[in-house]
Write an enzyme that holds these catalytic residues in place. Structure first.
Site: not given
Ligand code: OAD
Length: 250
Positions: A105, A107, A122, A130, A150
């Site tokens: 994340n 955030d 990430h 920059c 920059c």
């Molecule tokens: P995703 O949006 O792909 O997946 C979110 C996951 O959280 C899903 O498997 C949901 O089932 C689960 N979920 C939803 N609500 C939940 C809750 N309350 N408790 C637990 N799990 C829950 O997000 P990421 O796996 O973080 O990369 O995605 C990985 C990366 O893909 C991100 O960091 C981003 C994106 O492309 C970049 O920006 C490089």
């Protein structure tokens, strides 16, 4: 509380663990109201595909558009607060001798909750670097220009996040791989386990003999391989797990 009780064997392994690594994804921030990466498109941004905004090519084509998209995402995150899942991981860090929190994340909510040992794979929405020099920039002079420039080289500033097609920060990834390969207990929480190299980390832990636990309301490609699969929301399951492991039952 989670619908199904937490397995007593897992509670016991957590209590006894010295080295724990946790991988989090967008799901842990879902209960804070932060849209996941692919849900992030509402209002003005609904007509854009995030996978087309989060790339170096998109920035080169239209740096103002990409900078403004990240400014909007920053505003969404500023309005959010860490939730019970983030806070439970702060407690876990306080109880475990060697604890590493690896997050995909951007955030910053883990830090706002009070976690310390965080590896941001990430990057972070609230930092800039920059575009030309690829070096972090802490501050820059006020100007009307978007994106700002920059202060060293006059190049354009960009968010310090990893875009599609870019490498992860090497030292951070190495530290995450080390934590995964040496953990006794590894948690994969709120991640779709689809985006590499982060998605390799639970497998590195499994290969090294760790107990691997997944917390997610939905099955993922990792689910068939884990030792314990806890189906539900992180904001409910994590506090229940901490209470079961460390709070007196009387
Ligand atoms: P995703 O949006 O792909 O997946 C979110 C996951 O959280 C899903 O498997 C949901 O089932 C689960 N979920 C939803 N609500 C939940 C809750 N309350 N408790 C637990 N799990 C829950 O997000 P990421 O796996 O973080 O990369 O995605 C990985 C990366 O893909 C991100 O960091 C981003 C994106 O492309 C970049 O920006 C490089």
């Amino acid at each position: 509380m989670s619908e199904r009780p937490i397995p007593p064997e897992l509670i016991d392994r957590l209590r006894r663990a010295h080295r724990v690594a946790v991988l989090t994804g967008a799901g842990i921030s879902a209960e804070s109201g932060v849209p996941t990466f692919r849900e992030a498109q509402t209002g003005l941004w609904a007509r854009y595909n995030p996978e087309e905004l989060a790339t170096p090519d998109a920035f080169q084509r239209n740096p103002k558009l990409v900078w403004e998209w990240y400014t909007w995402r920053q505003q969404r995150v500023r309005q959010a607060e860490p939730n019970a899942g983030h806070r439970a991981l702060v407690e876990m860090e306080q109880r475990i001798a060697e604890f590493t929190l690896i997050t995909q994340n951007v955030d910053g909510l883990h830090r706002r909750a009070g976690s310390h040992q965080i590896l941001e794979l990430h990057g972070n929405l609230f930092r800039a670097k920059c575009f030309s020099e690829d070096r972090p920039v802490e501050s820059w002079p006020d100007s009307e220009e978007i994106p700002p420039r920059c202060p060293r080289c006059g190049g354009l500033l960009r968010p310090d996040v990893v875009w599609f097609g870019e490498m992860l920060p090497a030292a951070t990834l190495r530290a995450a791989e080390h934590a995964a390969a040496t953990a006794e207990l590894f948690f994969s929480i709120g991640t779709s386990a689809l985006v590499y190299p982060a998605a390799d980390l639970p497998f590195a832990a499994l290969n090294a003999g760790a107990t691997v636990v997944e917390i997610n309301p939905q099955p993922t490609p990792l689910s068939p391989h884990v030792t314990f699969s806890l189906n539900g929301a992180a904001g409910q399951i994590l506090p229940a797990l901490i209470a079961a492991a460390w709070e007196p039952t009387t």
